[in-house]
Design a protein around this motif. Structure first.
Motif, PDB file in Angstrom:
ATOM      1  N   ARG A  15     -74.723 -54.187 -50.935  1.00 16.31           N
ATOM      2  CA  ARG A  15     -74.515 -55.634 -50.875  1.00 16.31           C
ATOM      3  C   ARG A  15     -75.817 -56.429 -50.930  1.00 16.31           C
ATOM      4  N   LYS A  16     -76.925 -55.769 -51.028  1.00 19.56           N
ATOM      5  CA  LYS A  16     -78.212 -56.466 -51.164  1.00 19.56           C
ATOM      6  C   LYS A  16     -78.484 -56.721 -52.633  1.00 19.56           C
ATOM      7  N   GLU A  17     -79.445 -57.573 -52.916  1.00 21.02           N
ATOM      8  CA  GLU A  17     -79.762 -57.997 -54.279  1.00 21.02           C
ATOM      9  C   GLU A  17     -80.495 -56.967 -55.113  1.00 21.02           C
ATOM     10  N   TYR A 105     -71.319 -59.164 -56.788  1.00 20.87           N
ATOM     11  CA  TYR A 105     -72.137 -58.581 -57.834  1.00 20.87           C
ATOM     12  C   TYR A 105     -71.319 -57.644 -58.719  1.00 20.87           C
ATOM     13  N   ARG A 117     -77.606 -55.815 -62.676  1.00 15.54           N
ATOM     14  CA  ARG A 117     -76.782 -56.484 -61.662  1.00 15.54           C
ATOM     15  C   ARG A 117     -76.579 -57.933 -62.080  1.00 15.54           C
ATOM     16  N   GLU A 119     -75.031 -61.417 -60.669  1.00 13.45           N
ATOM     17  CA  GLU A 119     -74.563 -62.162 -59.497  1.00 13.45           C
ATOM     18  C   GLU A 119     -73.527 -63.186 -59.972  1.00 13.45           C
ATOM     19  N   ASP A 139     -71.350 -59.518 -51.837  1.00 14.46           N
ATOM     20  CA  ASP A 139     -72.679 -59.749 -51.282  1.00 14.46           C
ATOM     21  C   ASP A 139     -72.532 -59.886 -49.761  1.00 14.46           C
ATOM     22  N   GLU A 140     -73.555 -60.385 -49.106  1.00 15.46           N
ATOM     23  CA  GLU A 140     -73.545 -60.471 -47.646  1.00 15.46           C
ATOM     24  C   GLU A 140     -72.477 -61.417 -47.093  1.00 15.46           C
TER      25      GLU A 140
END
Length: 184
Positions: A15-17, A105, A117, A119, A139-140
């Motif tokens: 879930r991080k970029e 994502y 990736r 977004e 994502d978060e």
């Protein structure tokens, strides 16, 4: 505006970029050339009256749609479903998603088998071609509501990698060599 970038190989926290260090962002035209993924930006506030979505649906033959809500309080077997969505797979049909609320994502494999990736936020409509390896994660914020579109009867079957011998995958790979990816 949608952001897309090449990912690094550390996916311990999906879930991080995750991106290469330094980040290597790519433009939408480059995303299309590398993967065949198409992107449209729609205005969620005027979606039902501006005719843009209806025109796109007509041009592409989308005759069925529904809405999916992915959040802990709304999706049965939430954690299990997230693992399924994040498993690398492909579909025999295009995957079309319009984000209505929330964010997440889409990760896609490009023609060189590298992860990109993408977004997505409200108003982003992605069309992933049949046969592309991909996956999805939140994502978060842990919530997304998306409209899904299909040509004819909906097909939700995911074929987990490896499935390079499937006709849709062969056609996808051949499309790069013949230059048959054309934006509608």
């Amino acid at each position: 505006m949608v952001r897309a970038w090449f990912m690094d190989n550390d996916h311990s926290d999906q879930r991080k970029e995750h991106h290469r260090n330094p980040p290597q962002f790519i433009e939408l035209d480059e995303l299309f050339k590398l993967s065949g993924v198409e992107y449209f930006k729609l205005n969620i506030d005027t979606l039902e009256t501006d005719g843009i979505l209806e025109k796109l649906k007509k041009e592409r033959g989308y005759t069925y749609e529904d809405e999916i809500v992915i959040s802990e309080g709304c999706l049965q077997n939430y954690e299990e479903k997230l693992k399924i969505f994040y498993t690398e797979h492909l579909h025999t049909d295009e995957e079309i998603r319009l984000v209505v609320k929330g964010s997440g994502y889409f990760d896609v494999r490009d023609k060189n088998d590298e992860w990109i990736r993408i977004e997505v936020v409200p108003g982003d409509l992605l069309i992933l071609p049949s046969g592309i390896y991909h996956r999805f994660t939140l994502d978060e914020k842990n919530t997304i509501i998306a409209r899904r579109f299909f040509i004819g009867e909906p097909v939700w079957t995911a074929h987990n990698r490896p499935c390079d011998n499937m006709e849709c995958r062969k056609h996808y790979v051949e499309s790069f060599g013949s230059g048959t990816f054309v934006k509608v």
